[in-house]
Design an enzyme around this catalytic site. Structure first.
Site, PDB file in Angstrom:
ATOM      1  N   CYS A  25       0.980  -1.254  -0.049  1.00  0.00           N
ATOM      2  CA  CYS A  25       0.100   0.151   0.129  1.00  0.00           C
ATOM      3  C   CYS A  25       1.047   1.247   0.028  1.00  0.00           C
ATOM      4  CB  CYS A  25      -1.007   0.022   1.175  1.00  0.00           C
ATOM      5  SG  CYS A  25      -1.805  -1.440   1.434  1.00  0.00           S
ATOM      6  N   HIS A  59      -3.566   6.870   3.010  1.00  0.00           N
ATOM      7  CA  HIS A  59      -3.563   5.465   2.349  1.00  0.00           C
ATOM      8  C   HIS A  59      -5.014   5.355   3.214  1.00  0.00           C
ATOM      9  CE1 HIS A  59      -4.161   1.619   1.257  1.00  0.00           C
ATOM     10  NE2 HIS A  59      -4.039   1.123   2.332  1.00  0.00           N
ATOM     11  N   ASN A  71     -10.283  -0.343   0.410  1.00  0.00           N
ATOM     12  CA  ASN A  71      -8.775  -0.373   0.412  1.00  0.00           C
ATOM     13  C   ASN A  71      -8.537  -1.090  -0.941  1.00  0.00           C
ATOM     14  OD1 ASN A  71      -6.177  -0.721   0.593  1.00  0.00           O
ATOM     15  ND2 ASN A  71      -6.273  -1.751   2.592  1.00  0.00           N
TER      16      ASN A  71
HETATM   17  N1  ACO Z   1     -18.309  -9.339   9.456  1.00  0.00           N
HETATM   18  C1  ACO Z   1     -18.824  -9.596  10.881  1.00  0.00           C
HETATM   19  N2  ACO Z   1     -17.798  -9.925  11.948  1.00  0.00           N
HETATM   20  C2  ACO Z   1     -16.692  -9.990  11.685  1.00  0.00           C
HETATM   21  C3  ACO Z   1     -16.144  -9.691  10.390  1.00  0.00           C
HETATM   22  C4  ACO Z   1     -17.148  -9.334   9.330  1.00  0.00           C
HETATM   23  N3  ACO Z   1     -16.743  -8.994   8.169  1.00  0.00           N
HETATM   24  N4  ACO Z   1     -14.859  -9.847  10.399  1.00  0.00           N
HETATM   25  C5  ACO Z   1     -14.511 -10.259  11.543  1.00  0.00           C
HETATM   26  N5  ACO Z   1     -15.590 -10.226  12.279  1.00  0.00           N
HETATM   27  C6  ACO Z   1     -15.892 -10.758  13.904  1.00  0.00           C
HETATM   28  C7  ACO Z   1     -14.648 -11.607  14.212  1.00  0.00           C
HETATM   29  O1  ACO Z   1     -14.837 -12.911  13.892  1.00  0.00           O
HETATM   30  C8  ACO Z   1     -14.517 -11.346  15.727  1.00  0.00           C
HETATM   31  O2  ACO Z   1     -15.628 -11.980  16.373  1.00  0.00           O
HETATM   32  P1  ACO Z   1     -15.305 -12.733  17.640  1.00  0.00           P
HETATM   33  O3  ACO Z   1     -14.772 -11.688  18.747  1.00  0.00           O
HETATM   34  O4  ACO Z   1     -16.445 -13.449  17.997  1.00  0.00           O
HETATM   35  O5  ACO Z   1     -14.132 -13.592  17.584  1.00  0.00           O
HETATM   36  C9  ACO Z   1     -14.970  -9.795  15.689  1.00  0.00           C
HETATM   37  O6  ACO Z   1     -15.702  -9.450  14.790  1.00  0.00           O
HETATM   38  C10 ACO Z   1     -13.954  -8.855  15.912  1.00  0.00           C
HETATM   39  O7  ACO Z   1     -12.838  -9.270  14.940  1.00  0.00           O
HETATM   40  P2  ACO Z   1     -11.586  -8.351  14.998  1.00  0.00           P
HETATM   41  O8  ACO Z   1     -10.554  -9.006  13.844  1.00  0.00           O
HETATM   42  O9  ACO Z   1     -11.020  -8.293  16.289  1.00  0.00           O
HETATM   43  O10 ACO Z   1     -12.008  -6.997  14.631  1.00  0.00           O
HETATM   44  P3  ACO Z   1     -11.364  -5.453  14.620  1.00  0.00           P
HETATM   45  O11 ACO Z   1     -12.143  -4.537  15.287  1.00  0.00           O
HETATM   46  O12 ACO Z   1      -9.623  -5.731  14.842  1.00  0.00           O
HETATM   47  O13 ACO Z   1     -11.697  -5.175  13.156  1.00  0.00           O
HETATM   48  C11 ACO Z   1     -10.100  -5.044  10.987  1.00  0.00           C
HETATM   49  C12 ACO Z   1     -10.762  -5.852  12.055  1.00  0.00           C
HETATM   50  C13 ACO Z   1     -11.163  -4.013  10.265  1.00  0.00           C
HETATM   51  C14 ACO Z   1      -9.556  -5.716  10.004  1.00  0.00           C
HETATM   52  C15 ACO Z   1      -9.091  -4.105  11.714  1.00  0.00           C
HETATM   53  O14 ACO Z   1      -8.216  -4.994  12.546  1.00  0.00           O
HETATM   54  C16 ACO Z   1      -8.210  -3.268  10.799  1.00  0.00           C
HETATM   55  O15 ACO Z   1      -8.722  -2.463  10.159  1.00  0.00           O
HETATM   56  N6  ACO Z   1      -7.038  -3.624  10.630  1.00  0.00           N
HETATM   57  C17 ACO Z   1      -6.100  -2.916   9.690  1.00  0.00           C
HETATM   58  C18 ACO Z   1      -6.280  -3.688   8.401  1.00  0.00           C
HETATM   59  C19 ACO Z   1      -5.593  -3.048   7.264  1.00  0.00           C
HETATM   60  O16 ACO Z   1      -5.399  -1.870   7.482  1.00  0.00           O
HETATM   61  N7  ACO Z   1      -5.097  -3.727   6.390  1.00  0.00           N
HETATM   62  C20 ACO Z   1      -4.322  -3.334   5.181  1.00  0.00           C
HETATM   63  C21 ACO Z   1      -3.316  -2.731   5.356  1.00  0.00           C
HETATM   64  S1  ACO Z   1      -2.297  -3.225   4.221  1.00  0.00           S
HETATM   65  C22 ACO Z   1      -2.920  -2.914   2.789  1.00  0.00           C
HETATM   66  O17 ACO Z   1      -3.908  -1.976   2.972  1.00  0.00           O
HETATM   67  C23 ACO Z   1      -3.243  -3.860   1.714  1.00  0.00           C
END
Ligand code: ACO
Length: 331
Positions: free
Chosen positions: A109, A258, A288
């Site tokens: 990214c 980004h 993204n």
């Molecule tokens: N729908 C519903 N529930 C979901 C989903 C979904 N799509 N995805 C995960 N969950 C659930 C999980 O299973 C978990 O349930 P549990 O507590 O029963 O286990 C709960 O939601 C929380 O999941 P987390 O992964 O802890 O959620 P979080 O608040 O961390 O959000 C996210 C996840 C959005 C991916 C966040 O961590 C994030 O944005 N991280 C950065 C990601 C990023 O920027 N990636 C790209 C960077 S590199 C690039 O850009 C290519």
């Protein structure tokens, strides 16, 4: 001599997939996706290849500019259509930039910001007038549509920026930059490429570099780890570029980060103490698109008239690698 952004372009495929559409393929819902990421919909290719989206964005950025004045084309992508030729070579042929050297750069990214830095340094050193950066991504190629944690976050699209040399007295131009990387965090975002498989292969398989991932050819991401990295590195990197420019954070008119997650962007705005209209957050309808988010958003800001000549701008990329970088410039 200075380097400035001359023009911009973008291409977003016409197929729009809403959060409710995602809920028909994995167990998710509109509210979860909006609240956790800020995403409402994303554009998916209807078959347009990565090179095509990039070429369309490039053509828009070029408009009536003579392509033979371009000395360098850098394409950033993690999703090329061919191992060879480089996507940049295909786009070179599409736009007729016969004098350019053309190659692809993969820095996840952060690709666009690295390419911006590289192209500016190259332009400063060489007797060319212009450089073209094209960031084009078909992330649906790398998306695991069985994994709700990642599949809702990504989209497809392309953005392009034409850089030009100007006079030292020109008020526009690059004022500061700060680039970096930390390969120790590489394991947080993995997608495999080609495997070794030749007719004389006898040795047992080489151990996997990232044994904890079952990624195969799709993204495997430790979202929380990337999140922690991003909320810290985004404000830090912006501040380093701002300091190098000799500005204070209050001097900055627009920060274009980004677009990975609205919460990351809003958290960074708070840490930097900047107003919401300074920190640009436009993830809702593009999701993204990796290295393409910054030039897509830049082009939008130009089109909407929100980005005006004379404004002080900071672009900041971060993500897979883990890489990060920021450029401060007067538009
Ligand atoms: N729908 C519903 N529930 C979901 C989903 C979904 N799509 N995805 C995960 N969950 C659930 C999980 O299973 C978990 O349930 P549990 O507590 O029963 O286990 C709960 O939601 C929380 O999941 P987390 O992964 O802890 O959620 P979080 O608040 O961390 O959000 C996210 C996840 C959005 C991916 C966040 O961590 C994030 O944005 N991280 C950065 C990601 C990023 O920027 N990636 C790209 C960077 S590199 C690039 O850009 C290519």
């Amino acid at each position: 001599m200075k380097i400035q952004i001359e023009k911009t372009g973008s291409y977003l495929p016409s197929l729009v997939i809403a959060n409710d559409d995602m809920a028909t393929i994995v167990e998710t819902n509109d509210d979860w996706i909006r609240t956790r990421s800020g995403i409402e919909s994303r554009h998916y290719t209807s078959g347009e290849p990565t090179w095509f989206m990039g070429a369309e964005a490039a053509k828009e950025a070029l408009e009536s500019t003579d392509p033979e004045t371009i000395g360098l084309i850098v394409v950033t992508t993690v999703t090329p259509d061919y191992a060879t030729p480089a996507t940049a070579s295909i786009i070179q042929a599409e736009i007729g930039a016969t004098h350019a050297l053309a190659f692809d750069l993969n820095a996840g990214c952060t690709g666009f910001v690295y390419a911006f830095d590289l192209a500016a340094a190259y332009l400063a050193a060489m007797p060319f007038e212009r450089a073209l950066i094209v960031s084009t991504e078909t992330l649906t190629k790398l998306t695991n549509f069985n994994d709700r944690k990642t599949c809702v976050l990504f989209g497809d699209g392309a953005g392009a920026v034409l850089l030009k040399k100007t006079d030292a007295n020109d008020p526009s131009g690059i004022c500061g930059r700060f680039m970096g990387g930390t390969g120790e965090g590489a394991e947080h975002l993995v997608g495999e490429a080609y495997e070794v498989n030749h007719p004389f292969l006898q040795a047992p398989p080489w151990p996997k570099r990232f044994p904890d991932h079952e990624a195969g050819r799709t993204f495997s991401m430790r979202g929380r780890e990337i999140y922690k990295f991003a909320v810290q590195i985004l404000p830090e990197t912006v501040m380093r570029a701002v300091a190098e420019a000799g500005w204070a954070i209050d001097d900055v008119d627009l920060i274009v980060p980004h677009q990975a997650n609205a919460r990351i962007i809003q958290g960074a705005a708070k840490r930097l103490g900047v107003a919401e209209d300074v920190m640009v957050e436009q993830i809702a309808d593009i999701a993204n698109t990796s290295s393409a988010t910054i030039p897509i958003v830049l082009h939008r800001l130009v089109r909407e008239g929100r980005l005006q000549r004379g404004m002080r701008v900071v672009l900041c990329g971060f993500g897979g690698g883990l890489c990060y970088g920021a450029v401060a410039f007067v538009y």
